[in-house]
Design an enzyme around this catalytic site. Structure first.
Site, short mmCIF file in Angstrom:
data_model
loop_
_atom_site.label_atom_id
_atom_site.label_comp_id
_atom_site.label_asym_id
_atom_site.label_seq_id
_atom_site.Cartn_x
_atom_site.Cartn_y
_atom_site.Cartn_z
N HIS A 185 0.87 -1.16 -0.09
CA HIS A 185 0.11 -0.12 -0.06
C HIS A 185 0.53 1.23 -0.06
O HIS A 185 0.51 2.41 -0.60
CB HIS A 185 -0.97 0.11 1.23
CG HIS A 185 -1.94 -1.03 1.12
ND1 HIS A 185 -2.15 -2.14 1.92
CD2 HIS A 185 -3.07 -0.84 0.84
CE1 HIS A 185 -2.99 -2.91 1.65
NE2 HIS A 185 -3.86 -2.16 1.04
N ASP A 257 -4.36 -6.31 -7.68
CA ASP A 257 -4.52 -5.61 -6.45
C ASP A 257 -4.83 -4.21 -6.69
O ASP A 257 -4.80 -3.64 -7.84
CB ASP A 257 -3.39 -5.67 -5.70
CG ASP A 257 -3.68 -5.68 -3.93
OD1 ASP A 257 -4.73 -5.22 -3.95
OD2 ASP A 257 -2.71 -5.93 -3.20
#
Length: 495
Positions: A185, A257
């Site tokens: 992230h 993702d």
């Protein structure tokens, strides 16, 4: 020759899986479903309870009957459908600790039936990563464990169970996010393993998932030089087409993702990463955890169209991706038609959580349990990672208080911890609750001080029990609501 552009926006929309804000579909999503959008993804912000989600998904299907409705629901610490209360099921690490593949399949099927009843058709789970690095900041209890054989067995069982419940499974994060110290992230993790190690460890669960018939695989934003020294897996044709398709034989949908994650967006741009992923072999672009407006979806759609027109993305590749998404949509429609009814009165999640609890007691702690009077509970809160989110409750104070009325709970984060965290306990039983104690220096120091003052304190680990300390140590292998309930029962001798 420049490809025609008239049909391209619909093709580009077909490969997007955007999120949105709100507990009802916004007008733009409904409009896009009529213009080619094939999928959406739900997050905790979209969920009140399963009944509300069923209404939401029915609204979506009124616009497009075969729309794929995805959710990131691992049935563990990462929960969206139960984010308001915490998951009623244990996560992967607890199931791996029990090591009963039939139980794993039963928990996954139970989840699949619930999700299917709410109109959800694709689940971004199971996590097939082998958590071989205890310092991993983002996987941890989301993995079935550190043994690739065990992880492979339970990944396959989870896939079979979820899909038997009527929902498509999506193994993640290919080719394996377990041996990292970086959360994708925030930045791009580097996997330094050689190919032999990758084959023996990281890739084993994905081979098992493919053999079990998994409908989708999610890419990880990971740099793996042994496979591709230049591009992250999500953007690598060598990894997505060469390895996943050709070597592993996967023929389902490859989902990225979240494409706005900094591991790829910071380097290639938000839209640039999406285009590169499609060119590499991805079929669906997940977006919307952080960028969930129509303008964000439009930016991606228009960039995909422009890339085709410019010759940077072959139209045949885009059409192939859209076709695979359509095939998955058809699978979900068929699965919904034969989805079994929920069996009333079962609570396989709590049964599994109870079986996952492990107690380690030294000679000094042999008589510490069961607790028979109101306790003082100190919960140490580590920083949350984005995957788990900040909204999901956790801990044992509430269920313990139900079994031992008068129990009180206090929670400390790093800057707030006093010199003696258990000083207010007085002569009450002291329970110290930690998550991944081995990963946090401040937490270890605080627990050490508390145990020095109260060596009779019980330590409850809700994360990875890499560090066992205290006269009595209880490990739940996860921080779900079911795990907290199971811990409270063991502490009090209720079971």
């Amino acid at each position: 020759m420049t490809a025609p552009t008239g049909h391209l926006p619909a093709l580009a929309a077909a490969v997007l899986q955007p999120g949105f804000v709100g507990t009802t579909p916004p007008p733009w999503v409904c409009r896009w479903l009529g213009e080619g959008l094939g999928s959406v993804v739900l997050f905790a912000r979209n969920v009140v309870d399963p009944a509300q989600v069923a209404v939401l998904t029915a609204h979506l299907r009124a616009e497009r009957p075969d729309v794929i409705v995805a959710i990131d629901e691992e049935a563990g610490d990462v929960t969206r459908i139960e984010s308001a209360r915490g998951s009623s099921r244990p996560g992967n690490f607890a199931l791996g600790a029990v090591d009963d593949p039939e139980l794993t399949a039963a928990v996954a099927r139970d989840l699949g039936v619930e999700l299917a009843a709410a109109g959800i058709t694709l689940d971004y789970a199971p996590d097939a990563d082998v958590n071989s690095n205890p310092a991993n900041p983002v996987i941890g209890v989301r993995s079935f464990g550190a043994d690739p054989t065990l992880v492979a067995q339970h990944t396959a069982a989870w896939v079979r169970g979820l899909q038997a419940g009527g929902v498509a499974a999506c193994a993640k994060h290919f080719p394996g996010h377990g041996d990292t110290r970086v959360d994708s992230h925030h930045d791009l993790p580097l996997i330094t393993a050689d190919r032999a190690r990758l084959d023996a460890v990281e890739l084993a669960p994905f081979r098992a998932a493919v053999a079990a018939g998994v409908q989708a695989v999610m890419t990880g934003h990971l740099l793996v030089p042994a496979l591709d020294p230049h591009l992250p897996a999500t953007l690598s044709r060598r990894i997505l087409s060469g390895l996943l398709r050709d070597e592993l034989g996967f023929s389902g949908v490859v989902v990225t993702d979240a494409v706005e994650m900094r591991a790829v967006a910071d380097r290639y741009g938000f839209a640039g990463a999406a285009v590169r992923a499609l060119a590499a072999g991805a079929d669906a672009i997940c977006v919307g955890g952080e960028r969930a407006d129509e303008s964000d979806a439009r930016e991606l759609r228009d960039a995909i169209v422009a890339a085709v027109v410019a010759g940077d993305l072959p139209e045949e590749r885009l059409a192939e991706a859209a076709k695979r998404v359509g095939q998955l949509a058809a699978w979900t429609v068929a699965a919904r038609a034969v989805n079994p009814a929920m069996v009333p009165g079962t609570d396989v999640g709590l049964v599994a959580a109870r079986r996952a609890v492990r107690v380690t007691a030294g000679t000094d702690g042999a008589t510490a349990l069961p607790l028979t009077r109101a306790a003082y509970v100190v919960e140490f809160e580590p920083p949350r990672n984005i995957a788990i989110g900040a909204e999901t409750p956790w801990g044992i104070g509430v269920p313990l208080g139900e079994l031992l009325p008068g129990t009180s709970t206090i929670r400390y984060a790093e800057p707030e911890v006093p010199a003696d965290p258990g000083a207010e306990a007085g002569d009450r039983p002291l329970v110290l609750v930690v998550r991944d104690l081995h990963r946090h220096d401040w937490m270890r120091a605080a627990v050490h001080r508390a145990l020095a003052a109260r060596p009779d304190a019980v330590v409850v680990e809700l994360g990875v029990p890499e560090l066992v300390t205290g006269a009595v140590h209880l490990a739940t292998h996860g921080a779900t609501r079911a795990s907290g309930q199971a811990a409270a029962e063991v502490l009090t001798g209720a079971r």
